[in-house]
Write an enzyme that holds these catalytic residues in place. Structure first.
Site, PDB file in Angstrom:
ATOM      1  N   ASP A 114       0.866  -1.175   0.000  1.00 16.09           N
ATOM      2  CA  ASP A 114       0.000   0.000   0.000  1.00 16.09           C
ATOM      3  C   ASP A 114       0.910   1.234   0.000  1.00 16.09           C
ATOM      4  O   ASP A 114       1.369   1.667  -1.057  1.00 16.09           O
ATOM      5  CB  ASP A 114      -0.910  -0.098   1.232  1.00 16.09           C
ATOM      6  CG  ASP A 114      -1.953   1.002   1.326  1.00 16.09           C
ATOM      7  OD1 ASP A 114      -2.233   1.648   0.317  1.00 16.09           O
ATOM      8  OD2 ASP A 114      -2.490   1.213   2.429  1.00 16.09           O
ATOM      9  N   GLY A 116       3.895   1.210   1.200  1.00 20.04           N
ATOM     10  CA  GLY A 116       5.239   0.682   1.008  1.00 20.04           C
ATOM     11  C   GLY A 116       6.067   0.648   2.289  1.00 20.04           C
ATOM     12  O   GLY A 116       7.147   0.057   2.326  1.00 20.04           O
ATOM     13  N   THR A 118       5.641  -0.986   5.113  1.00 18.94           N
ATOM     14  CA  THR A 118       5.834  -2.326   5.676  1.00 18.94           C
ATOM     15  C   THR A 118       6.933  -3.072   4.924  1.00 18.94           C
ATOM     16  O   THR A 118       7.847  -3.634   5.536  1.00 18.94           O
ATOM     17  CB  THR A 118       4.523  -3.141   5.626  1.00 18.94           C
ATOM     18  OG1 THR A 118       3.508  -2.406   6.309  1.00 18.94           O
ATOM     19  CG2 THR A 118       4.685  -4.497   6.280  1.00 18.94           C
TER      20      THR A 118
END
Ligand code: IMP
Ligand code: MG
Length: 188
Positions: A114, A116, A118
């Site tokens: 999403d 980025g 994570t």
């Protein structure tokens, strides 16, 4: 990652989410990704697929069984602080890999990229274990939501900025086992 508590009291379970990616399309793409990974790592001996819990569990199960090269499986769990369906960008490690991955070829297997944050965090964490190499594989990516530059080496699908569920993905723990990827409207 969402918790049930963040949206408790709201009706978040939707019986038939609108289909975005059908079961047979997912299956075909997973086969292609597995073929590509198998070819790329043909001469590398065993690779280690590191699945990111919980969302990647179905993708990892299917992808790993389609590979034609030796592979080992590890899991990692993270959670991002934040409420409802929007991540705050702060990622916290919940469970690290159990086995030693030093000197081994790693493919991080994620459900969705999403913002980025994570995946970026995970790459750093995996690198701290001193592997031989690190690549990333994600089933879907919301390209227009990107906040950080992070490489997805093996990508299933680019999708629009919608909340998606199914094939491992959830909304407040609902609809993870839906066989296709569907769209829901978050309550927050
Ligand atoms: P990030 O913003 O790239 O750090 O994504 C963080 C995490 O949010 C992902 O690994 C998912 O667990 C979750 N997430 C983001 N978008 C969705 C979605 O549309 N459906 C389900 N989970 C999502
Ligand atoms: Mg995830």
């Amino acid at each position: 990652m969402l918790t049930s508590g963040s949206v408790s009291g709201k009706n978040v379970s939707q019986a038939n989410p609108e289909a975005l990616i059908k079961e047979d399309e997912i299956d075909a793409r997973v086969r292609e990704l597995a073929k590509q990974i198998s070819e790329d790592y043909e001469d590398c001996g065993e690779i280690v697929l590191v699945g990111v819990l919980k969302g990647a569990f179905i993708f990892l199960a299917d992808l790993s069984r389609r590979l034609t090269i030796p592979r080992a499986i590890e899991f990692i769990a993270v959670s991002s602080y934040g409420s409802g369906s929007r991540s705050s960008g702060a990622v916290r490690l919940v469970m690290d890999v159990r086995g030693s991955i030093e000197g081994r070829h790693i493919v991080i297997v994620e459900d969705i990229v999403d913002t980025g944050h994570t995946l970026k965090y995970l790459i750093g964490l995996i690198k701290s274990h001193r592997p031989a190499s690190v690549k990333t594989c994600a089933l879907v990516r919301k390209a227009e939501r990107a906040e950080v530059d992070v490489e997805v080496d093996y990508l299933g699908f680019d999708i629009p900025d919608k909340w998606v569920v199914g094939y491992g993905l959830d909304y407040a723990e609902h609809n993870r086992t839906l066989p296709y990827i569907g769209i829901v409207t978050p309550a927050d």
